[in-house]
Design a protein around this motif. Structure first.
Motif: not given
Length: 254
Positions: A61-68, A95-108
């Motif tokens: 839940a803490c890693g929810d893309r919309r919230a981030v 996992g590693a893919a989820g971490e990458e998605v978080l970084r990309r979400t913040m950049e986007d």
């Protein structure tokens, strides 16, 4: 004509800043501030509140893309140089893919640069040349297992681990509890030790623990702020072998 008040005054340099996206229950703001130079500001925001205990479900839940994405936008107004997602479990749980998605979400969302705690950990381990790690966590076992799996994806083996099994109120963990769990987690085969969770206080313990164990000790808040400041070409303020490593200022994809 200059007024009497303005005579001799010089305009300050542009304030550098770090946007910090933290879980709703994060309680160690002061510890984060201790890592930054006096001319760097922190712009903190929290993710939405929910009542789930500290389990795998809460980490997800803490890693929810919309919230981030929303939280990232909340800290962009003061124009931070980098935005950091300051939650260990939320950035390793998928996992590693989820971490990458978080970084990309913040950049986007507009972050000029983006880092996560778990990504920062991997960058720190690479800087130190560590591939065998002992871990001390406040988590229940299913959450700790997700950390072990995340590390394995990056070629880091967990030679030993110890968890406190906490489902909440992690910020209340004391220094003495941290020392106790670190000693339980340490293993002669480990090249370094990592203390997980940004809600675990560790600032004053790193150097004493390194002296006692004879190896690098990394902590969640240490690597988080190290990575953020590294992205800005700045030094973190504090102790530990990570901060004195030769290439600690080399910008990287932490």
């Amino acid at each position: 004509m200059p007024t009497e008040l303005s005579v001799g005054l010089t305009e300050p340099d542009r304030q550098q800043g770090i946007g910090v996206v933290a879980p709703f229950d994060f309680a160690l703001d002061r510890e984060l501030w201790r890592w930054v130079p006096e001319d760097v500001s922190l712009y903190l925001t929290r993710l939405p509140f929910f009542t789930t205990p500290v389990t795998v479900e809460m980490a997800v839940a803490c890693g929810d893309r919309r919230a981030v994405r929303r939280a990232t936008r909340d800290v962009l107004t003061p124009e931070p140089d980098v935005v950091i997602y300051a939650c260990t479990s939320g950035s390793f749980v998928d996992g590693a893919a989820g971490e990458e998605v978080l970084r990309r979400t913040m950049e986007d969302a507009g972050a000029p640069a983006a880092r996560t705690t778990s990504g920062a950990l991997i960058a720190a381990l690479r800087v130190l040349g560590v591939s065998r790690l002992a871990i001390a966590t406040p988590y229940v076992e299913p959450v700790t297992r997700r950390l072990v799996a995340y590390l394995a994806e990056h070629g880091v083996s967990t030679v030993s681990s110890e968890g406190l099994g906490l489902l909440g109120n992690i910020w209340r963990v004391t220094y003495s509890q941290v020392v106790e769990i670190v000693r339980a987690a340490d293993n002669p085969a480990a090249e370094a030790l990592f203390i997980s969770c940004t809600n675990v206080p560790t600032y004053d313990l790193i150097e004493p623990l390194e002296q006692a164990l004879g190896k690098p000790v990394l902590t969640a808040n240490q690597v988080t702020m190290w990575a953020a400041l590294r992205a800005m070409g700045r030094d973190a303020v504090g102790g530990g072998r990570l901060l004195t490593s030769q290439d600690h200022l080399t910008p990287g994809a932490a």
